[in-house]
Design an enzyme around this catalytic site. Structure first.
Site, PDB file in Angstrom:
ATOM      1  N   CYS A   1       7.496  -4.859  15.206  1.00 30.84           N
ATOM      2  CA  CYS A   1       7.241  -3.887  16.269  1.00 30.84           C
ATOM      3  C   CYS A   1       5.850  -4.158  16.842  1.00 30.84           C
ATOM      4  CB  CYS A   1       7.340  -2.466  15.728  1.00 30.84           C
ATOM      5  SG  CYS A   1       8.991  -2.048  15.109  1.00 30.84           S
TER       6      CYS A   1
ATOM      7  N   GLU B   1       0.822  -1.203   0.000  1.00 28.96           N
ATOM      8  CA  GLU B   1       0.000   0.000   0.000  1.00 28.96           C
ATOM      9  C   GLU B   1       0.859   1.257   0.000  1.00 28.96           C
ATOM     10  OE1 GLU B   1      -3.173  -0.035   2.795  1.00 28.96           O
ATOM     11  OE2 GLU B   1      -3.326  -2.200   2.801  1.00 28.96           O
TER      12      GLU B   1
ATOM     13  N   GLY C   1       7.444  -2.085   5.638  1.00 29.63           N
ATOM     14  CA  GLY C   1       8.816  -2.555   5.563  1.00 29.63           C
ATOM     15  C   GLY C   1       9.824  -1.627   6.207  1.00 29.63           C
ATOM     16  N   GLU C   2      11.017  -2.153   6.423  1.00 31.60           N
ATOM     17  CA  GLU C   2      12.166  -1.395   6.926  1.00 31.60           C
ATOM     18  C   GLU C   2      13.063  -1.052   5.737  1.00 31.60           C
ATOM     19  OE1 GLU C   2      15.065   0.543   8.098  1.00 31.60           O
ATOM     20  OE2 GLU C   2      13.697   0.078   9.756  1.00 31.60           O
TER      21      GLU C   2
ATOM     22  N   ASN D   1      -2.924   4.371  16.147  1.00 28.27           N
ATOM     23  CA  ASN D   1      -4.101   3.945  15.394  1.00 28.27           C
ATOM     24  C   ASN D   1      -4.365   2.472  15.684  1.00 28.27           C
ATOM     25  OD1 ASN D   1      -4.787   6.339  13.643  1.00 28.27           O
ATOM     26  ND2 ASN D   1      -2.625   6.069  13.142  1.00 28.27           N
TER      27      ASN D   1
ATOM     28  N   SER E   1      12.254   5.915  13.914  1.00 25.89           N
ATOM     29  CA  SER E   1      11.069   5.397  14.606  1.00 25.89           C
ATOM     30  C   SER E   1      11.509   5.009  16.014  1.00 25.89           C
ATOM     31  CB  SER E   1      10.502   4.187  13.857  1.00 25.89           C
ATOM     32  OG  SER E   1      10.010   4.567  12.592  1.00 25.89           O
TER      33      SER E   1
ATOM     34  N   CYS F   1       2.623  -2.195  15.597  1.00 28.99           N
ATOM     35  CA  CYS F   1       2.469  -1.969  14.159  1.00 28.99           C
ATOM     36  C   CYS F   1       1.728  -3.119  13.498  1.00 28.99           C
ATOM     37  CB  CYS F   1       3.843  -1.792  13.520  1.00 28.99           C
ATOM     38  SG  CYS F   1       3.766  -1.541  11.726  1.00 28.99           S
TER      39      CYS F   1
ATOM     40  N   SER G   1      12.850   6.761   6.795  1.00 27.70           N
ATOM     41  CA  SER G   1      12.550   6.446   8.186  1.00 27.70           C
ATOM     42  C   SER G   1      13.023   5.035   8.506  1.00 27.70           C
ATOM     43  CB  SER G   1      11.047   6.559   8.443  1.00 27.70           C
ATOM     44  OG  SER G   1      10.721   6.123   9.746  1.00 27.70           O
TER      45      SER G   1
ATOM     46  N   CYS H   1      -1.057   5.982   9.563  1.00 31.00           N
ATOM     47  CA  CYS H   1       0.174   5.265   9.862  1.00 31.00           C
ATOM     48  C   CYS H   1      -0.098   4.116  10.826  1.00 31.00           C
ATOM     49  CB  CYS H   1       1.185   6.227  10.478  1.00 31.00           C
ATOM     50  SG  CYS H   1       2.793   5.507  10.744  1.00 31.00           S
TER      51      CYS H   1
ATOM     52  N   HIS I   1       9.954   5.793  19.548  1.00 32.45           N
ATOM     53  CA  HIS I   1       8.793   5.246  20.255  1.00 32.45           C
ATOM     54  C   HIS I   1       9.021   4.892  21.725  1.00 32.45           C
ATOM     55  CE1 HIS I   1       7.201   5.305  16.294  1.00 32.45           C
ATOM     56  NE2 HIS I   1       7.934   4.295  15.880  1.00 32.45           N
TER      57      HIS I   1
END
Length: 410
Positions: free
Chosen positions: A148, A120, A200-201, A335, A254, A151, A232, A378, A256
């Protein structure tokens, strides 16, 4: 009732091939979409043509969004016929297009052989002091291996890396979506910013991502400013150092969590590259010789999880962690997704957290949640238009099993 507009392809389960897969071995053609200028120059020399043709073709592909060689009017008819025989310009197949009431757009692409996998891409419009901004969030992998805990993408598991044509094809399609009804001569690039923050990373698909970003910056392609392309990462430290040598783009982390114990839980790669190593890598990235505007600071992404990382002591720990790192902090309201083990911090809690950071001199913003009505915010980048992947199904079963155990123990 949602006001999102959904446009589906005629055959969701059809066999149309992706940009990296030819219809048959006999009809195999070279896809030019994901080639950098250097690669295109070599390609043209290899087929007996002048390498300046690379720049001409790049402009037709990435600035005028032309896929038919017959429309490339500054190229000889003989060369156009030659290219038609051996080449193609093919973006990934669009399975669904979703347009949100707030202007957000999402594309679901099918990549890979046969029915393939889904990735996406999200475009978020906004107004700023420079005018209308359109930021495209691009995916670099099918799924993600980092898992993560907050996620939804990570819960699909990792399937494979995307190819350069599948990565740059997302940017191509986003631009084309605004130009498809516009005459070729009047077309222009609409996307102003790119963030490699999708599925993805990016640093674990390094070569393909690097090649794609070079195309984004190339004046013969998208000609984007270095400060308008952001990568990112969750913290693949050796690749951050390599990135500093290979390209000058903006860096986002990222993060967090403000301490190793909590980050080990939320972002498991922290066990391999703990915070001290990550912050040091960010400092090296900024201090690299040849530093330009893209590297004056690092953007820190911090998802706000109710009762987990949003307490006053966490804000103080974050201040201490970042005191020697020029950075901007972006607080992200969580989210929720099905079976998510966390909740979203309250608005008051997020504002209080922001105030603590701002009062200490940091630029700290709260990300506006966009595209909720199309699952585009996100953390919601999952393939909800088709069956869940096998790993996602396994994960859901494990959640149900854990819940059953808790019920029986209770």
């Amino acid at each position: 009732m949602s006001s999102a507009v959904v446009v589906s392809s005629e055959n969701l389960d059809g066999q149309q091939q992706s940009s990296s897969t030819p219809a048959s071995p006999a009809a195999e053609k070279v896809n030019l979409l994901g080639m950098s200028r250097a690669e295109l120059e070599k390609f043209f020399e290899d087929i007996g043509e002048k390498k300046f043709r690379a720049g001409q073709v790049m402009k037709w592909i990435h600035q005028y969004f032309v896929t038919d060689f017959a429309e490339m009017t500054n190229i000889s008819g003989k060369l156009r016929a030659k290219l038609e025989q051996i080449c193609e310009i093919k973006a990934p197949e669009v399975v669904h297009r979703h347009y949100s009431k707030d202007g957000t757009r999402k594309w679901v692409f099918r990549v890979g052989e046969g029915s393939g996998s889904l990735v996406e891409t999200v475009l978020i419009p906004a107004e700023d002091k420079t005018g209308s901004r359109k930021t495209l969030c691009i995916s670099s992998q099918v799924g993600c291996a980092l898992d993560c805990s907050f996620c939804s993408t990570g819960k699909q598991g990792f399937q494979r890396d995307l190819t350069p044509d599948e990565i740059i094809g997302q940017l191509w399609m986003a631009n084309y979506s605004y130009m498809e009804e516009v005459p070729v001569a009047e077309r222009e690039r609409s996307v102003t910013n790119v963030v490699m923050m999708g599925m993805g990373e990016p640093l674990l698909n390094y070569d393909a991502v690097l090649s794609s970003m070079h195309i984004m910056l190339d004046d013969f392609a998208y000609g984007m400013s270095k400060r308008r392309v952001t990568l990112s990462t969750s913290g693949v430290v050796p690749k951050i150092d390599q990135l500093a040598k290979d390209i000058d783009v903006a860096l986002a982390i990222s993060l967090h969590a403000p301490n190793d114990e909590l980050r080990n839980e939320l972002v498991p790669i922290n066990k391999k590259y703990p915070l001290a190593q990550l912050i040091a890598a960010c400092q090296r990235y900024i201090a690299k010789d040849g530093n330009e505007s893209a590297r004056k600071h690092v953007t820190i992404e911090y998802v706000m999880l109710e009762g987990v990382n949003d307490q006053p002591e966490h804000a103080q720990q974050l201040l201490k962690l970042l005191k020697n790192l020029p950075s901007k902090i972006n607080l992200i309201p969580f989210n929720p997704f099905p079976h998510a083990p966390y909740g979203r911090s309250s608005r008051n809690r997020i504002i209080s957290f922001q105030k603590t950071l701002s009062d200490a001199g940091f630029v700290c913003t709260i990300r506006q949640t966009r595209g909720d009505d199309i699952d585009a915010a996100c953390g919601q980048l999952v393939g909800q238009v088709a069956d869940r992947t096998r790993r996602a199904e396994q994960w859901q079963k494990k959640v149900a099993q854990r819940q059953e155990i808790l019920r029986t123990q209770g």
